[in-house]
Motif scaffolding. Structure first.
Motif, PDB file in Angstrom:
ATOM      1  N   ASP C 253      -4.854  -5.720   4.700  1.00 35.77           N
ATOM      2  CA  ASP C 253      -4.736  -5.307   3.462  1.00 35.77           C
ATOM      3  C   ASP C 253      -3.273  -5.559   2.829  1.00 35.77           C
ATOM      4  O   ASP C 253      -2.441  -4.755   3.593  1.00 35.77           O
ATOM      5  N   ILE C 254      -2.948  -5.921   2.026  1.00 31.01           N
ATOM      6  CA  ILE C 254      -1.456  -6.183   1.430  1.00 31.01           C
ATOM      7  C   ILE C 254      -1.680  -4.883   0.422  1.00 31.01           C
ATOM      8  O   ILE C 254      -1.820  -5.429  -0.957  1.00 31.01           O
ATOM      9  N   TRP C 255      -1.630  -3.813   0.693  1.00 32.36           N
ATOM     10  CA  TRP C 255      -1.709  -2.767  -0.454  1.00 32.36           C
ATOM     11  C   TRP C 255      -0.457  -2.561  -1.299  1.00 32.36           C
ATOM     12  O   TRP C 255       0.666  -2.873  -0.710  1.00 32.36           O
ATOM     13  N   ARG C 256      -0.595  -1.713  -2.334  1.00 27.98           N
ATOM     14  CA  ARG C 256       0.710  -1.513  -3.094  1.00 27.98           C
ATOM     15  C   ARG C 256       0.098  -0.205  -3.790  1.00 27.98           C
ATOM     16  O   ARG C 256      -0.962  -0.075  -4.164  1.00 27.98           O
ATOM     17  N   GLY C 257       1.095   0.814  -3.410  1.00 27.88           N
ATOM     18  CA  GLY C 257       0.845   2.159  -4.243  1.00 27.88           C
ATOM     19  C   GLY C 257       2.028   2.957  -4.417  1.00 27.88           C
ATOM     20  O   GLY C 257       3.212   2.441  -4.745  1.00 27.88           O
ATOM     21  N   TRP C 294      -4.651  -8.879  -9.551  1.00 30.75           N
ATOM     22  CA  TRP C 294      -4.600  -7.801  -8.347  1.00 30.75           C
ATOM     23  C   TRP C 294      -6.090  -7.255  -8.422  1.00 30.75           C
ATOM     24  O   TRP C 294      -6.939  -7.350  -9.197  1.00 30.75           O
ATOM     25  N   ILE C 295      -6.242  -6.570  -7.103  1.00 29.77           N
ATOM     26  CA  ILE C 295      -7.669  -6.047  -6.902  1.00 29.77           C
ATOM     27  C   ILE C 295      -7.709  -4.418  -6.996  1.00 29.77           C
ATOM     28  O   ILE C 295      -6.739  -3.954  -6.015  1.00 29.77           O
ATOM     29  N   ASP C 296      -8.408  -3.686  -7.451  1.00 29.56           N
ATOM     30  CA  ASP C 296      -8.217  -2.280  -7.718  1.00 29.56           C
ATOM     31  C   ASP C 296      -8.720  -1.608  -6.189  1.00 29.56           C
ATOM     32  O   ASP C 296      -9.523  -2.156  -5.572  1.00 29.56           O
ATOM     33  N   ALA C 297      -7.745  -0.825  -5.710  1.00 20.66           N
ATOM     34  CA  ALA C 297      -8.235  -0.228  -4.372  1.00 20.66           C
ATOM     35  C   ALA C 297      -7.527   1.183  -4.423  1.00 20.66           C
ATOM     36  O   ALA C 297      -6.839   1.517  -3.723  1.00 20.66           O
ATOM     37  N   TYR C 298      -7.932   1.917  -5.444  1.00 18.84           N
ATOM     38  CA  TYR C 298      -7.453   3.212  -5.497  1.00 18.84           C
ATOM     39  C   TYR C 298      -7.785   4.321  -4.349  1.00 18.84           C
ATOM     40  O   TYR C 298      -9.142   4.238  -3.892  1.00 18.84           O
ATOM     41  N   GLN C 299      -6.926   4.991  -3.894  1.00 18.00           N
ATOM     42  CA  GLN C 299      -7.105   6.067  -3.092  1.00 18.00           C
ATOM     43  C   GLN C 299      -6.174   7.172  -3.642  1.00 18.00           C
ATOM     44  O   GLN C 299      -4.947   7.013  -3.949  1.00 18.00           O
ATOM     45  N   ASN C 300      -6.963   8.555  -3.193  1.00 13.67           N
ATOM     46  CA  ASN C 300      -5.966   9.676  -3.837  1.00 13.67           C
ATOM     47  C   ASN C 300      -5.062   9.920  -2.943  1.00 13.67           C
ATOM     48  O   ASN C 300      -4.874   9.121  -1.677  1.00 13.67           O
ATOM     49  N   SER C 301      -4.205  11.170  -3.058  1.00 14.30           N
ATOM     50  CA  SER C 301      -3.009  11.272  -2.108  1.00 14.30           C
ATOM     51  C   SER C 301      -3.524  11.462  -0.646  1.00 14.30           C
ATOM     52  O   SER C 301      -2.968  10.841   0.458  1.00 14.30           O
ATOM     53  N   GLU C 302      -4.547  12.397  -0.359  1.00 20.82           N
ATOM     54  CA  GLU C 302      -5.032  12.735   0.841  1.00 20.82           C
ATOM     55  C   GLU C 302      -5.514  11.360   1.492  1.00 20.82           C
ATOM     56  O   GLU C 302      -5.065  11.110   2.882  1.00 20.82           O
ATOM     57  N   ASP C 303      -6.459  10.474   1.009  1.00 23.06           N
ATOM     58  CA  ASP C 303      -6.932   9.310   1.816  1.00 23.06           C
ATOM     59  C   ASP C 303      -5.733   8.231   2.110  1.00 23.06           C
ATOM     60  O   ASP C 303      -5.824   7.591   2.875  1.00 23.06           O
ATOM     61  N   PHE C 304      -4.667   8.142   1.047  1.00 23.66           N
ATOM     62  CA  PHE C 304      -3.917   7.272   1.086  1.00 23.66           C
ATOM     63  C   PHE C 304      -2.832   7.701   2.324  1.00 23.66           C
ATOM     64  O   PHE C 304      -2.384   6.777   2.930  1.00 23.66           O
ATOM     65  N   ALA C 305      -2.688   9.005   2.545  1.00 21.69           N
ATOM     66  CA  ALA C 305      -1.970   9.367   3.661  1.00 21.69           C
ATOM     67  C   ALA C 305      -2.394   9.142   4.994  1.00 21.69           C
ATOM     68  O   ALA C 305      -1.802   8.744   5.921  1.00 21.69           O
ATOM     69  N   ARG C 306      -3.728   9.293   5.249  1.00 28.15           N
ATOM     70  CA  ARG C 306      -4.546   8.870   6.149  1.00 28.15           C
ATOM     71  C   ARG C 306      -4.567   7.406   6.558  1.00 28.15           C
ATOM     72  O   ARG C 306      -4.195   6.813   7.680  1.00 28.15           O
ATOM     73  N   PHE C 307      -4.644   6.617   5.504  1.00 24.31           N
ATOM     74  CA  PHE C 307      -4.496   5.140   5.363  1.00 24.31           C
ATOM     75  C   PHE C 307      -3.397   4.656   6.048  1.00 24.31           C
ATOM     76  O   PHE C 307      -3.014   3.743   6.920  1.00 24.31           O
ATOM     77  N   LEU C 308      -2.223   5.199   5.518  1.00 25.37           N
ATOM     78  CA  LEU C 308      -0.963   4.862   6.081  1.00 25.37           C
ATOM     79  C   LEU C 308      -0.644   5.149   7.219  1.00 25.37           C
ATOM     80  O   LEU C 308      -0.046   4.197   8.102  1.00 25.37           O
ATOM     81  N   ASP C 309      -0.950   6.179   7.828  1.00 28.32           N
ATOM     82  CA  ASP C 309      -0.841   6.535   9.238  1.00 28.32           C
ATOM     83  C   ASP C 309      -1.787   5.511  10.231  1.00 28.32           C
ATOM     84  O   ASP C 309      -1.301   5.295  11.285  1.00 28.32           O
ATOM     85  N   GLU C 310      -2.932   5.250   9.773  1.00 26.00           N
ATOM     86  CA  GLU C 310      -3.587   4.020  10.480  1.00 26.00           C
ATOM     87  C   GLU C 310      -2.891   3.027  10.387  1.00 26.00           C
ATOM     88  O   GLU C 310      -2.807   2.101  11.611  1.00 26.00           O
ATOM     89  N   GLN C 311      -2.529   2.360   9.345  1.00 29.70           N
ATOM     90  CA  GLN C 311      -1.474   1.197   9.270  1.00 29.70           C
ATOM     91  C   GLN C 311      -0.476   1.143  10.254  1.00 29.70           C
ATOM     92  O   GLN C 311      -0.368   0.209  10.948  1.00 29.70           O
TER      93      GLN C 311
END
Lengths: 502, 159, 327
Positions: C253-257, C294-311
């Protein structure tokens, strides 16, 4: 006659009343932004993205392109009058433009810059109209090895730019390359000479060095020479060019325009590099090359025509390849995407209105710029009538704003001061500054492309000789270094013999 | 004789600088994946080039270029000293400006810089001075913050 | 022009109806203009994200205050991060983030990491894509990888320095295909566009870049895509197979948040994450997103935090294999 049809089509779009207005607003705003030291076109363009969002893409790009080439057109003013370049593309203009102004020929220098810019801009528009579709292949043919050779060719000008002492010129050039490689090495991600300072990781901005060494260094030098107490006023001089002067600059302007256009077409180069290459070339081929840097009109004409021509040329990679060659064109690319136009190989088929409309509008814009700038010259030149003490302190302020406006960092202001002191010391002890600036622009690009090319060829140096473009450029570089050593003594002997009987 | 020329002093300084630069070059870490040319090669070439150029400069005969500097040495008049002071004060002023820009704000810092330097350089038309040194920064501030949305530190001014 | 303008007008009227009651429900609201930071110069990905979301927020009247776009370039983002990290608890400061926020600290060039900040919401994503010229002998990504196994000098261009996004992506993909990641001849260019031009000119053999960035070139027909790093085929590139389809278990994923200052109050985080959720449902956003690819890939704060740690864990492993891990 396909080019002719496209031309008519393009003018059909550019000459719509709304678009004429956008061209006018764009070039007016651009000229003003360019004239003020420190207000570069990049931030102005970024701010226009929301404005252009709801506009027709052709009109939006016409407006923004006007700001972009208008700024390069107007940037020469502060280079000539104050030795404080407003945009990076006009740094080379100050080499001879500022000495001209100090000799009381500010009006002439400014007029010269305006005419040269106009011709450069016009040549590039004509070039775009005639051969734009086939130019993409020129841009693509330049890979790392070819860019390396081009930078080497550019750097050979160091020799001709180090007027009095070759050793000192070379030392200045080495220092320039040293400054250019500070920061992150793009080939490995390793930090070099950042002294553990975050501010240095992305390198030292070119304008910080240029404003420091030229503008601030000049202020220091003037103070030291006692050039401030007297309230003497400087003359502006006539704006008119004599017929012989016009004839004299015709060659440099033509060559500068053509060279600038082709350099602009290369996505890895741009207006700044074009202006330096043109300046270096003219200095070498001119019979009066020795007077470059001391107020030779050719030294204004060449870089000014080249930077404006490059500006037009840079629309080729931008529109047909979707690759920006500079910070400003990167913002233009972003704006186009926001407006729903994706530049690329299909641009000519999908959005001919944007493509030909913008090119035709640049023709109109260049005429506007000339008509706008010529009457302004006497007004602008009156800046020099400001009493010297006040003018000097204002130049100091403008340098600071120019640098602060780049990144809004006080750190850069301290750097500016260091380069100002360096500029003064270099001036005092006879080190030429032009080689330093040239090496600063070309040095890291040369290193980067050399290493990239070797990485591709797996360490085989023959890659630079095996490619025809690279080989040609290297041969020209070689000849331009060693031919003068052979020709000059011969020419001098001939000249001497002819003079003796008389 | 016996005195070394200013070129030779510069040559010595630059030689010392080259050595320091080379030490830096030898301390550039190697890239973990082998490269045909690593980050350290060009800096080493630059460092040695500068060193060689410094040596050449040291032994080069002076062609009388340095007369100007020498002439100034002998002309150690009060006027010259005054000019040196002017340069030094400008340097300090620029440094102070950079240091206080954020806290004092753009308009105030710039007005003091322009007005102070102009006065110091001998501009005695006081009303003109005050007018220009406040007017120019204020106009620029308004153009940039209002017209172009570029952020400049407002500092203590309420605008 | 007319149609576009009417679209915006309609969108903003609609959003007025939706947004007004929703905003009233929140128990915290920004009271000052929000400093909305792009940690880079104008023109790049972060800047585009900041400016376009600020405009959508304003057009749709999603917040009672202005979102003022500010560029703080330097250090690849590290200068801005250091400043924001020092502004602990300030609820009026947000910034745009993407994978470099994780990669730069791992390579030892930032004193703060993503864990110092408060994740607000992940917004969009793009995917890596591998490109070759139309007459290249490589027909599938496995052709390319097989050739690279035999001849490690095959050059792969990318738009960023070694150790950053494009390099990590190709290294992870090659690793998933059983190649040694440190034997890839990765050539760093100063942007994806420049890398693609080099490919067009035959100076490199393949290029890895963002799928969005490559659309125009693919449409032009001179370049061909071998694989894309999305879990399923992308809607905008229906003919391009994924890595997974070709037997390589790899997505990227080349994510942006959007992230906020350290220890931002929970109410403020809740307010912003909901505001972005509403923003992404607006018509004005849909238009902007589609224009920019762009492609929508919304995550709220909690999911985003988990995603970042995985990354971070994933990147740490790849950088370790490359020998480039510094932190």
């Amino acid at each position: 006659m396909e080019a002719f049809d496209s031309l008519i089509y393009g003018f059909g779009i550019a000459l719509q009343p709304g678009n004429i207005m956008y061209v006018f607003i764009g070039v007016l705003a651009g000229t003003i932004i360019g004239m003020l030291p420190g207000l570069g076109p990049i931030s102005a363009l970024a701010l226009m993205i929301p404005i252009t969002f709801s506009m027709d893409p052709a009109s939006g790009l016409i407006l923004m392109a006007g700001v972009y080439y208008g700024a390069i057109f107007g940037g020469s003013t502060s280079s000539i009058l104050l030795n404080a370049p407003g945009v990076a593309g006009t740094v080379a203009t100050s080499f001879d433009g500022y000495p001209l102004a100090r000799q009381g020929k500010a009006g002439k220098a400014l007029a010269l810059a305006a005419y040269a810019s106009f011709i450069g801009g016009t040549v590039s528009v004509i070039g775009l109209m005639l051969i734009a579709p086939s130019l993409a292949s020129v841009a693509v043919s330049f890979g790392p090895a070819e860019y390396f050779a081009l930078m080497v060719l550019g750097l050979t000008a160091v020799v001709s730019l180090s007027d009095k002492s070759l050793v000192k010129g070379l030392m200045a050039a080495v220092l320039g390359v040293m400054i250019s490689i500070v920061g992150l090495d793009r080939q490995t991600g390793t930090e070099r000479y950042t002294l553990d300072m975050l501010e240095l990781v992305q390198g030292i901005d070119f304008l910080v060095v240029a404003l420091g060494i030229f503008a601030l260094g000049e202020v220091f030098a003037m103070l030291l020479a006692g050039d401030n107490g007297s309230h003497q006023r400087q003359k502006i001089g006539s704006l008119k060019l004599s017929r012989s002067e016009a004839k004299e600059i015709a060659g440099p302007v033509t060559r500068g325009s053509v060279l600038g256009f082709f350099v602009g077409v290369l996505p890895g180069a741009g207006a700044t590099i074009a202006s330096f290459l043109a300046y270096g070339m003219e200095k070498r081929i001119a019979r009066d090359g020795d007077s470059f840097g001391k107020g030779n009109p050719k030294g204004v004409a060449a870089p000014e025509s080249a930077n404006n021509a490059a500006c037009g040329g840079s629309f080729v990679p931008l529109l047909t390849l979707g690759v920006p060659g500079s910070g400003s064109t990167a913002v233009l690319l972003g704006a186009l995407l926001v407006m729903g136009v994706t530049p690329g190989p299909l641009m000519l088929e999908q959005r001919p209105d944007v493509f030909w409309g913008v090119i035709a509008s640049m023709y109109v814009g260049n005429i506007f710029l000339l008509l706008l700038n010529l009457p302004l010259i006497p007004l602008m030149a009156r800046i020099l009538e400001i009493p010297r003490p006040l003018l000097l302190s204002l130049i100091v302020l403008f340098c600071m704003i120019g640098v602060y406006g780049l990144k809004f960092s006080s750190f850069d202001l301290y750097l500016l001061l260091i380069f100002g002191i360096l500029g003064l010391l270099m001036k005092l002890y006879g080190f030429p500054s032009a080689p330093l600036i040239l090496a600063l622009i070309l040095g890291d690009l040369m290193e980067e492309n050399m290493r990239r090319a070797l990485q591709i060829s797996n360490g085989d140096w023959m890659t630079f000789v095996n490619k025809p473009i690279s080989l040609t450029l290297l041969i020209i570089a070689f000849l331009s270094l060693f031919l003068p050593m052979i020709i000059k003594p011969i020419r001098r002997r001939f000249a001497g013999k002819r003079q003796q009987p008389a | 004789m016996g005195r070394i020329s200013s070129n030779q002093i510069i040559a010595l300084i630059m030689a010392a600088f080259s050595v320091a630069y080379l030490i830096g070059a030898y301390n550039i870490p190697a890239f973990p994946i082998p490269r045909p040319i690593d980050s350290d090669l060009i800096p080493k070439v630059l460092g040695f080039s500068m060193l060689v150029l410094s040596v050449i400069l040291f032994f080069q005969r002076d062609k009388g270029e340095e007369r100007d500097a020498a002439a100034q040495d002998t002309e150690e008049t009060a006027r010259h000293r005054r000019r040196v002071i002017e340069v030094l004060v400008t340097i300090v002023a620029v440094g102070v400006y950079a240091a206080v820009l954020r806290s004092a704000g753009f308009v105030l810092a710039s007005a003091l810089l322009v007005g102070g330097l102009a006065w110091f350089y001998g501009f005695r038309r006081i009303f003109w001075n005050i007018g220009v040194s406040i007017g120019v920064p204020l106009a620029l501030y308004l153009i940039m913050t209002r017209g172009m949305d570029i952020f400049l530190p407002p500092g203590i001014l309420p605008i | 022009m007319g149609i576009a303008f009417r679209g915006i007008l309609k969108a903003s009227l609609l959003s007025l109806l939706i947004a007004a009651p929703a905003a009233a429900q929140a128990d915290w609201q920004p009271t000052r203009p929000v400093e909305y930071i792009a940690p880079a110069n104008p023109g790049g990905g972060w800047d585009t994200l900041v400016r376009s979301t600020a405009r959508v927020i304003q057009e749709e009247k999603l917040a009672p205050v202005n979102f003022a776009a500010i560029n703080i370039p330097g250090g690849g983002g590290a200068i801005a991060w250091a400043q924001i990290a020092a502004d602990r608890g300030n609820p009026h400061k947000l910034f745009a983030a993407s994978p470099p926020l994780i990669l730069i600290p791992l390579s030892g060039r930032s004193r703060v990491t993503h864990q110092d900040f408060t994740p607000i919401a992940r917004l969009i994503t793009d995917y890596s894509i591998i490109l070759v010229t139309k007459d290249s002998p490589f027909q599938t990504v496995n052709d390319l990888f097989d050739a690279m196994r035999d001849d490690p000098t095959i050059s792969i261009g990318g738009g960023s320095a070694p150790g950053s996004m494009d390099h990590i992506s190709i290294a992870s993909a090659a690793s998933a295909a059983g190649l040694q990641p440190n034997q890839i001849n990765y050539i760093a260019f100063s942007g994806g566009g420049e890398a693609m031009v080099s490919l067009l000119g035959g100076h490199v053999r393949a290029v890895i870049t963002g799928a969005g960035e490559s659309q125009a070139q693919l449409a032009g027909g001179e370049l061909r895509a071998l694989a894309v790093s999305s879990p399923e085929r992308m809607a905008i590139l229906p003919d391009v197979p994924t890595f997974r389809e070709q037997g390589i278990d790899y997505t990227f994923d080349i994510w942006r948040g959007i992230m906020g200052t350290p220890d931002m109050p929970a109410e403020a985080v809740a307010y912003y994450q909901d505001m972005y959720a509403r923003m992404m449902e607006s018509e004005s956003w849909a238009k902007t997103r589609d224009q920019l690819g762009w492609i929508d890939a919304y995550q709220n704060s909690e999911d985003f935090a988990r995603f970042l740690d995985e990354q971070q864990a994933q990147f740490r492993a790849v950088l370790g294999e490359l020998g480039m891990l510094q932190n």
